[in-house]
Design an enzyme around this catalytic site. Structure first.
Site: not given
Ligand SMILES: Nc1ncnc2c1ncn2[C@@H]1O[C@H](COP(=O)(O)OP(=O)(O)OP(=O)(O)O)[C@@H](O)[C@H]1O
Ligand SMILES: C[C@@](O)(CCO)CC(=O)[O-]
Ligand SMILES: [Mg+2]
Length: 415
Positions: A18, A139, A141, A180, A191
């Protein structure tokens, strides 16, 4: 008690990442946010079995774990005060890795224990590959938790339409949100909603997602600063600031809410009424939203560098996701000079940043048992150049783990 669905055919589940256009962080406090799905997805190849063993192969984060499901805790509603407490239920001998994989494996333990029958045993092998940068704010995770939830719900016969019906998506989204929560404590739910439903949506915590029928195709450059950061820590930092200065932070959150409401109106303005005025107003609200997020302490020098480069080409940028590094989005005006987006991407690359010209608003979660006329596992073997009849040791899962990203991307849903 949930019946175990005995369909043992392999299948692939995918879900998009996302990009939050407006409203990140404020959405945690019940304000509105606008987000869209990006054309980078997570893909899970799932091979159900009737045994007691589950293997998770997560090559993107160097995790390959196997459990005897009889050792995993079974969870009933109310067993845990919060999904993140699942860690307290791990019996001795359950090896959950440290590092990035820990939250992914804990989310699995929570969702398996919650979704699989008390007495039944559901074995499977799952390999997840993602075209999303891990931990960068796009996004990753959420898309992981959506494919995991959809896979378990599909294997236990709880989806009536292979993830395509409204009820299926509500169920997938609800469980993905709990996944999440294992990692982030207090996520807003935006997300996983975008990863489930796809498209554009206006999201307000507690009210859920409202599809936003944008009448405008937006060209967006997503720039990954490659600066690692923790969503959980950044969300906690804003909470601490709000605890210290509630009136000031609430006024900032209200201003961000008003930006999201303004943007939702702009997105739905009739095409003929919009023209260049739409993009001029979007330029303003992008710039203001970023400034307000910086005031909340989630900016980073690398993000300011992105904004400077874009501004040099009369484009507006803002951080997207939790900030603190990670990703930024840049709006490319329709009347931008030919080649301008490529020039911006080249200057970003000179800074060590990675750019992706994103298509925003594509499909949400999708389940498929075949690719064209071929069963998914046979398709994987054919992509590897293996004969489908090769010995069982040519496990489609380990093959899937090694397929090039361009091949994995062929599994994306067409609609
Ligand atoms: N391809 C993947 N395979 C397995 N686990 C994953 C994968 N991608 C993300 N994850 C899980 O999600 C975690 C990262 O999540 P985090 O919310 O910190 O980052 P994000 O989702 O990319 O950013 P945001 O939440 O700000 O959009 C990783 O540490 C892992 O646990
Ligand atoms: C920073 C935030 O607003 C978005 C993270 O991708 C956290 C959330 O909404 O859960
Ligand atoms: Mg995330």
């Amino acid at each position: 008690m949930v019946a175990i669905h005995r369909d043992t055919r392999p299948f692939v589940v995918s879900a998009p990442g996302k990009v939050i256009m407006f409203g990140e962080h404020a959405v945690v406090y019940g304000k509105s946010a606008i987000a869209g799905s990006v054309d980078m997805r997570a893909y899970a190849l799932v091979t159900p079995s009737s045994g007691h063993s589950v293997r998770l192969v997560l090559p993107d984060i160097d995790v390959d774990v196997e459990f005897d499901v009889r050792q995993l805790p079974r969870l009933r509603p109310g067993d845990l005060a919060h999904p993140g407490d699942v860690e307290t239920l791990l019996a001795e001998g359950i090896d959950v890795p440290e590092g990035p994989g820990r939250t992914a494996v804990l989310a699995f333990v929570y969702l398996y224990g919650s979704l699989v029958a008390e007495a039944g045993a559901l074995g499977f092998t799952m390999c997840v590959r993602s075209l999303l940068p891990v931990g960068a704010g796009l996004g990753s995770s959420a898309s992981f938790n959506v494919v995991l939830s959809a896979a378990l719900l599909q294997m236990t016969g709880q989806l009536q339409g292979e993830g395509a019906t409204e009820e299926d998506r509500r169920l997938i989204n609800s469980w993905a949100f709990q996944g999440e929560q294992v990692a982030h404590g207090t996520p807003s739910g935006i997300d996983n909603s975008v990863a489930t439903y796809g498209g554009f949506l206006e999201y307000t915590k507690g009210h859920g997602p409202a599809p936003l029928h944008s009448t405008h195709a937006l060209r967006v450059i997503i720039t990954n600063t490659n600066v690692p950061r923790s969503t959980k820590a950044l969300v906690a930092g804003v909470r601490a600031l709000r605890d210290a200065h509630p009136a000031v932070v609430d006024s900032i959150l209200d201003a961000i809410h008003n930006i999201s409401v303004t943007a939702a109106t702009l997105f739905q303005a009739p095409e003929e009424a919009a023209g260049g005025e739409l993009e001029r107003q979007l330029h303003d609200v992008i710039r203001m939203n970023h400034g307000l997020l910086s005031a909340l302490g989630v900016g980073h020098p690398s993000l300011e560098r992105v904004r400077d480069i874009a501004a040099g080409h009369q484009m507006a940028s803002k951080l997207t996701g939790a900030g603190g590094g990670g990703c930024a989005l840049t709006l490319v005006p329709r009347d931008a000079p030919k080649g301008a987006a490529a020039r911006v991407a080249a200057e970003m690359a000179d800074e060590g940043f990675c750019c992706h010209q994103a298509v925003v608003g594509g499909a949400g979660v999708a389940i498929a048992y075949s690719v064209g006329a071929e069963p998914v596992d046979k398709w994987v073997r054919s992509m590897l150049g293996h004969s489908a009849e090769r010995a069982p040791d040519s496990d489609a899962i380990s093959g899937f783990a090694t397929l090039p990203e361009a091949t994995i991307a062929m599994l994306a849903p067409s609609h």
